[in-house]
Design a protein around this motif. Structure first.
Motif, short mmCIF file in Angstrom:
data_model
loop_
_atom_site.label_atom_id
_atom_site.label_comp_id
_atom_site.label_asym_id
_atom_site.label_seq_id
_atom_site.Cartn_x
_atom_site.Cartn_y
_atom_site.Cartn_z
N ALA A 112 0.83 -1.20 0.00
CA ALA A 112 0.00 0.00 0.00
C ALA A 112 0.87 1.25 0.00
CB ALA A 112 -0.92 0.02 1.21
N LEU A 113 0.34 2.29 -0.62
CA LEU A 113 0.93 3.63 -0.58
C LEU A 113 -0.08 4.50 0.17
CD1 LEU A 113 2.27 3.79 -4.24
CD2 LEU A 113 3.61 3.40 -2.16
N LEU A 114 0.24 4.86 1.38
CA LEU A 114 -0.70 5.52 2.27
C LEU A 114 -0.56 7.03 2.19
CD1 LEU A 114 -0.14 3.16 5.33
CD2 LEU A 114 -1.87 2.97 3.52
N ILE A 115 -1.69 7.71 2.12
CA ILE A 115 -1.73 9.17 2.06
C ILE A 115 -2.66 9.63 3.18
CG2 ILE A 115 -2.30 11.20 0.67
CD1 ILE A 115 -1.81 9.48 -1.84
N LEU A 130 -1.41 3.17 -9.17
CA LEU A 130 -1.24 4.01 -7.98
C LEU A 130 -2.54 4.10 -7.20
CD1 LEU A 130 0.12 6.01 -6.09
CD2 LEU A 130 -0.21 7.79 -7.82
N ILE A 131 -3.63 4.35 -7.90
CA ILE A 131 -4.93 4.47 -7.24
C ILE A 131 -5.29 3.17 -6.52
CG2 ILE A 131 -7.42 4.71 -7.68
CD1 ILE A 131 -6.67 6.66 -9.95
N ALA A 132 -4.96 2.03 -7.14
CA ALA A 132 -5.28 0.74 -6.52
C ALA A 132 -4.51 0.53 -5.22
CB ALA A 132 -4.97 -0.39 -7.49
N LYS A 133 -3.32 1.11 -5.11
CA LYS A 133 -2.51 0.97 -3.90
C LYS A 133 -2.76 2.08 -2.88
CE LYS A 133 1.64 -1.53 -5.39
NZ LYS A 133 3.13 -1.51 -5.36
N ALA A 134 -3.33 3.19 -3.29
CA ALA A 134 -3.44 4.37 -2.43
C ALA A 134 -4.63 4.26 -1.49
CB ALA A 134 -3.56 5.63 -3.28
N ALA A 135 -4.43 4.70 -0.24
CA ALA A 135 -5.52 4.67 0.75
C ALA A 135 -5.16 5.56 1.92
CB ALA A 135 -5.76 3.24 1.24
N LEU A 136 -6.19 6.03 2.61
CA LEU A 136 -5.97 6.63 3.92
C LEU A 136 -5.41 5.55 4.85
CD1 LEU A 136 -9.36 8.54 4.34
CD2 LEU A 136 -7.15 9.59 3.84
N PRO A 137 -4.51 5.88 5.74
CA PRO A 137 -3.93 4.84 6.60
C PRO A 137 -4.97 4.11 7.44
CG PRO A 137 -3.22 7.05 7.29
CD PRO A 137 -3.86 7.19 5.96
N GLU A 138 -5.97 4.83 7.95
CA GLU A 138 -6.98 4.18 8.77
C GLU A 138 -7.87 3.25 7.94
OE1 GLU A 138 -8.65 8.43 8.03
OE2 GLU A 138 -6.70 7.44 8.27
N ARG A 196 -9.44 -2.24 6.35
CA ARG A 196 -9.74 -3.09 5.20
C ARG A 196 -9.02 -4.43 5.29
NH1 ARG A 196 -8.61 0.06 -0.03
NH2 ARG A 196 -10.49 1.16 0.67
N PHE A 197 -7.82 -4.43 5.82
CA PHE A 197 -7.02 -5.65 5.87
C PHE A 197 -6.79 -6.15 7.30
CE2 PHE A 197 -5.87 -3.39 1.95
CZ PHE A 197 -6.27 -4.34 1.03
N TRP A 198 -7.72 -5.80 8.18
CA TRP A 198 -7.58 -6.14 9.59
C TRP A 198 -7.32 -7.63 9.81
CZ3 TRP A 198 -6.57 -3.66 13.90
CH2 TRP A 198 -6.80 -4.30 15.12
N ASP A 199 -8.02 -8.48 9.10
CA ASP A 199 -7.92 -9.92 9.35
C ASP A 199 -6.62 -10.53 8.85
OD1 ASP A 199 -10.39 -10.03 10.61
OD2 ASP A 199 -11.47 -10.37 8.74
N ARG A 200 -5.84 -9.78 8.09
CA ARG A 200 -4.59 -10.36 7.59
C ARG A 200 -3.34 -9.64 8.11
NH1 ARG A 200 -4.26 -8.65 1.15
NH2 ARG A 200 -2.64 -7.06 1.42
N SER A 247 -12.95 6.42 7.39
CA SER A 247 -12.24 6.76 8.62
C SER A 247 -12.89 6.15 9.86
CB SER A 247 -12.16 8.28 8.81
OG SER A 247 -11.21 8.86 7.95
N SER A 248 -14.19 5.94 9.84
CA SER A 248 -14.87 5.48 11.06
C SER A 248 -14.90 3.96 11.22
CB SER A 248 -16.32 6.00 11.08
OG SER A 248 -17.08 5.44 10.02
N ALA A 249 -14.74 3.21 10.11
CA ALA A 249 -14.95 1.75 10.18
C ALA A 249 -14.00 1.06 11.15
CB ALA A 249 -14.82 1.15 8.77
N ILE A 250 -12.75 1.48 11.18
CA ILE A 250 -11.80 0.81 12.08
C ILE A 250 -12.20 1.04 13.54
CG2 ILE A 250 -10.20 2.79 12.00
CD1 ILE A 250 -9.40 -0.98 12.59
N PHE A 251 -12.73 2.21 13.85
CA PHE A 251 -13.16 2.48 15.23
C PHE A 251 -14.44 1.72 15.56
CE2 PHE A 251 -10.57 6.08 13.90
CZ PHE A 251 -9.65 6.13 14.94
#
Length: 269
Positions: free
Chosen positions: A101-104, A132-140, A145-149, A180-184
């Motif tokens: 991932a490339l986090l922004i 790039l778009i496929a790898k880019a995401a907010l860090p949270e 998204r990948f919590w289980d792995r 942003s809220s899903a992880i919380f």
């Protein structure tokens, strides 16, 4: 001209860090935008802290604002030059399949890449931008998204109040506030609330100008400022946008955290 009642963003020392090590851990890279690098390096430190706690090798690549300011002011020629230069620099990271991932951290910068760059007449192949778009995401978002792995999953600390989110306008328009809220919600079910707010009133440089300051504050008073003032001392206020956090501070004297900063405080490492 900046209104005399408007505070100015502080300057900080950018986080200096090499590319993610090839040491057997999965690899991610923070693309540290202008705001994260020079105004709020604490956000970059939080990204590294959280992702390393989850078991990743984390690199940091200092980048521009990815054309966001130029696009917002209609200076598309500058935005095109900036985007092309960034793609030249980032191409090895984009094409490296070992980087997950490339986090922004700044939503407005992420939206420039994911929304605006496709409409600019760039000199690079559209497939590179798509990768790039496929790898880019907010860090949270990546954390959720990948919590289980994730190699590690730290235990969150108990809180007495709520996690309260004010979403960024670009985020609301493109991906939804759940990015942003899903992880919380995952870590604190029943203790997360999203404020029903519109624009904070800052909107990049809009709220700085002397002739727009009062309007900026009136926009904030419509919903955001009263909601923030009504929070309990135990509530944790999060806002992914740097402009939003600045507006909240000027309008209410309250400090909002970037979601990744909140995660860094709430997980046991």
């Amino acid at each position: 001209e900046v209104h005399p009642k408007r505070s100015l963003p502080p300057f900080g020392r950018p986080l200096k860090r090499s590319t993610a090590a090839r040491d057997g851990r999965p690899r991610v890279v923070l693309l540290s935008d202008t705001f994260t690098s020079h105004n709020e390096p604490s956000v970059a430190h939080a990204v590294v802290l959280v992702l390393e706690a989850l078991g990743y090798s984390v690199g940091v690549e200092t980048v521009s604002d990815l054309g966001r300011a130029a696009i917002s002011m209609g200076n598309l020629e500058h935005a095109v030059r900036d985007a092309n230069a960034m793609l030249d620099r980032l191409k090895p990271l984009i094409e490296d399949d070992t980087i997950e991932a490339l986090l922004i951290a700044e939503p407005s910068c992420l939206s420039a890449v994911c929304d605006d760059w496709a409409d600019l007449k760039l000199s690079h192949d559209a497939k590179l931008i798509d990768r790039l778009i496929a790898k880019a995401a907010l860090p949270e978002t990546f954390v959720d998204r990948f919590w289980d792995r994730h190699p590690n999953r730290p235990v969150p600390k108990a809180i007495n109040g709520q996690i309260v989110l004010h979403g960024h306008c670009h985020q609301k328009a493109l991906w939804g506030e759940a990015t942003s809220s899903a992880i919380f919600e995952r870590l604190y079910p029943g203790q997360v609330r999203t404020l029903q707010t519109g624009c904070c009133g800052m909107a990049g440089s809009f709220g700085y100008a002397t002739h727009r300051y009062e309007l900026s504050m009136k926009i904030g008073e419509q919903a955001l400022f009263p909601s923030v003032r009504a929070l309990s001392p135990d509530d944790v206020l999060i806002a992914p946008g740097t402009s939003c956090r600045h507006q909240i501070l000027d309008g209410t004297s309250k400090h909002a955290l970037h979601p990744i900063e909140a995660l860094a405080r709430l997980i046991s490492v």
